[in-house]
Design an enzyme around this catalytic site. Structure first.
Site, PDB file in Angstrom:
ATOM      1  N   HIS A   1      -5.532  -3.295  -2.787  1.00  0.00           N
ATOM      2  CA  HIS A   1      -4.979  -2.161  -3.556  1.00  0.00           C
ATOM      3  C   HIS A   1      -5.253  -2.808  -5.211  1.00  0.00           C
ATOM      4  CE1 HIS A   1      -4.166   1.117  -0.898  1.00  0.00           C
ATOM      5  NE2 HIS A   1      -3.645  -0.182  -0.343  1.00  0.00           N
TER       6      HIS A   1
ATOM      7  N   LYS B   1     -12.082   0.898  -1.567  1.00  0.00           N
ATOM      8  CA  LYS B   1     -10.721   1.847  -2.038  1.00  0.00           C
ATOM      9  C   LYS B   1     -11.142   1.896  -4.123  1.00  0.00           C
ATOM     10  CE  LYS B   1      -7.551   1.224   1.121  1.00  0.00           C
ATOM     11  NZ  LYS B   1      -6.420  -0.320   1.857  1.00  0.00           N
TER      12      LYS B   1
ATOM     13  N   SER C   1       0.474  -1.723   0.060  1.00  0.00           N
ATOM     14  CA  SER C   1      -0.073  -0.327   0.612  1.00  0.00           C
ATOM     15  C   SER C   1       0.855   1.240  -0.451  1.00  0.00           C
ATOM     16  CB  SER C   1      -1.228  -0.084   1.100  1.00  0.00           C
ATOM     17  OG  SER C   1      -0.658  -0.256   2.317  1.00  0.00           O
TER      18      SER C   1
HETATM   19  C1  LIG Z   1      -6.336  -0.655   2.974  1.00  0.00           C
HETATM   20  C2  LIG Z   1      -6.073  -1.314   3.616  1.00  0.00           C
HETATM   21  C3  LIG Z   1      -6.553  -2.545   4.379  1.00  0.00           C
HETATM   22  C4  LIG Z   1      -7.773  -1.845   5.550  1.00  0.00           C
HETATM   23  O1  LIG Z   1      -8.983  -2.222   4.873  1.00  0.00           O
HETATM   24  P1  LIG Z   1     -11.125  -1.014   4.967  1.00  0.00           P
HETATM   25  O2  LIG Z   1     -11.747  -2.196   3.781  1.00  0.00           O
HETATM   26  O3  LIG Z   1      -9.805   0.222   4.768  1.00  0.00           O
HETATM   27  O4  LIG Z   1     -10.543  -1.334   6.247  1.00  0.00           O
HETATM   28  C5  LIG Z   1      -6.121  -3.645   4.352  1.00  0.00           C
HETATM   29  N1  LIG Z   1      -5.045  -4.185   3.985  1.00  0.00           N
HETATM   30  C6  LIG Z   1      -4.453  -3.311   3.650  1.00  0.00           C
HETATM   31  C7  LIG Z   1      -3.392  -3.805   2.139  1.00  0.00           C
HETATM   32  C8  LIG Z   1      -4.986  -2.098   3.033  1.00  0.00           C
HETATM   33  O5  LIG Z   1      -4.350  -1.113   2.043  1.00  0.00           O
END
Ligand SMILES: *Cc1c(COP(=O)(O)O)cnc(C)c1O
Length: 392
Positions: free
Chosen positions: A208, A239, A180
């Site tokens: 992602h 996302k 991320s």
């Molecule tokens: C954003 C993210 C999460 C968390 O997801 P949410 O739905 O925002 O809680 C988990 N793992 C990774 C790699 C992320 O980038």
């Protein structure tokens, strides 16, 4: 002041001195490349809304329709009476989309990671985690009380040594599929192979990649052309999908165990059904978003070539996450501040989110950006390179 509060004040001072104190922007209006903060408009490269769906009119309409059908709150947890038809339909559609037998919805990706690892592992088991994994995977391992082994970023030899040396009853390798804060990808094929040889599960956190990578945005597995019953696939829906939520997909038995045992699934109110309803529309939009994905690729290439003449170093990334390595916390903050003064928002990412000495600007591209937007960012960064003398 009493001493407990004085301690807290000292904690905060410590963060301030290290340049680690964080503050929030309060945004007015929907998430899109042009956002309003404190009455001023900015061009933003901050969101994970990679496909530009977060304010898509079809999703706004689907939320209205979902509210009319289901009301607002789920009213109960999934195992009581909170599991609605919209959740059920979305789970089958998600499983089918990523090419796995069954899926389970969670409220967030953070909870899904906690749920998977703590449901599958306990003391006497072991988690093997890439050193740059998302915080939720680290927390999940701690919660499970399994042994936590961290291996160097993408270091498959180190992972293999750790797997070979482990006497744990059950082993699970956990990794971000797309990292991320770096934008690079896990070597899925090698990971599956290692897990097969050492009889381990592979948890792929594709927060992602889902919606972005592979044909139809089906994610890292489709991108890598890999499938295995050892894979526990996790996608998030806040996302690229532009809404909220997360899902885990894999073997039917695995999903049934999660449903029975994952505490962050069981002991919490179900996601509002109107959200699940809107997500079904989001999935259709993702399927039709080839042009958006192509545009994203072009924007990343554009950014690279715009920065070519200058001293800035982008980390190698084929994804919409294009981090610009700065180094020091203060330098990263200064660069972010100067961009803001020029009407451009890019977050400075500092430890503990990234390792010390690798503070960076995390440039996030969205299909909603135009080439002109990216050119403007590139030109401002080149201009600031002269002012700030980067080390990169
Ligand atoms: C954003 C993210 C999460 C968390 O997801 P949410 O739905 O925002 O809680 C988990 N793992 C990774 C790699 C992320 O980038």
């Amino acid at each position: 002041m009493h001493s407990a509060l004085e301690q807290l004040a000292a904690d905060l001072d410590g963060l301030r001195v290290e340049g680690l104190l964080r503050a929030r922007f309060t945004v007015d209006g929907p998430q899109q490349p042009r956002i309003t903060v404190d009455g001023a408009q900015y061009l933003a490269f901050c969101s994970n809304d990679y496909l530009g769906l977060a304010s898509h009119p079809d999703l706004v309409e689907a939320v209205r329709d979902g509210a009319a059908r289901y009301g607002v709150g789920a009213g109960a947890s999934h195992l009581v009476t909170g599991h609605h038809q919209a959740h059920q339909a979305l789970e089958s559609e998600l499983a089918q989309y990523v090419g796995l037998p069954r899926a389970l919805l969670f409220s967030t990706g953070y909870m899904a990671n906690l749920g998977v690892i703590s449901a599958l592992l306990s003391r006497h088991d072991a988690v093997f985690a890439d050193r740059l994994n998302h915080a939720s995977l680290v927390d999940a391992a701690l919660l499970s009380r399994a042994e936590l082994h961290r291996y160097g970023h993408l270091d498959m030899d180190a992972l293999e040594r750790q797997l070979a040396a482990s006497k744990a009853k059950r082993k699970l390798v956990a990794t971000d599929a797309v990292f991320s804060m770096d934008g690079d990808m896990a070597p899925v094929r090698e990971l599956v192979d290692l897990c097969r040889r050492h009889d381990a599960w592979l948890l792929l956190d594709d927060a992602h990649g889902f919606g972005v990578l592979g044909p139809g945005g089906r994610g890292i597995l489709a991108h890598a052309g890999v499938s295995s019953p050892r894979v526990i696939y996790l996608g998030t829906l806040g996302k690229a999908a532009g809404v909220f939520g997360a899902f885990v997909a894999g073997e039917p038995l695995l999903i049934e165990v999660l449903l029975q045992r994952a505490r962050p699934y069981i002991y919490t109110t179900a996601l509002p059904p109107l959200i699940a309803h809107a997500l079904r529309t989001s999935l259709k939009l993702i399927a039709q978003a080839d042009a958006r994905r192509l545009h994203l690729d072009r924007l990343a290439a554009k950014l690279k070539s715009a920065l070519e003449p200058g001293p800035w170093r982008l980390l190698p990334s084929q994804t919409p996450i294009q981090p610009l390595l700065v180094g020091g916390n203060d330098a990263a903050l200064a660069l972010s501040r100067e961009l803001k003064a020029r009407g451009i928002l890019v977050p400075a990412i500092r430890p503990p989110t990234v390792p010390r000495g690798t503070a960076r600007l995390r440039i996030c591209l969205s299909a909603a950006h135009s080439e002109d937007d990216v050119n403007r960012l590139g030109a401002s960064l080149l201009e600031l390179a002269q002012l700030l003398e980067p080390r990169g």
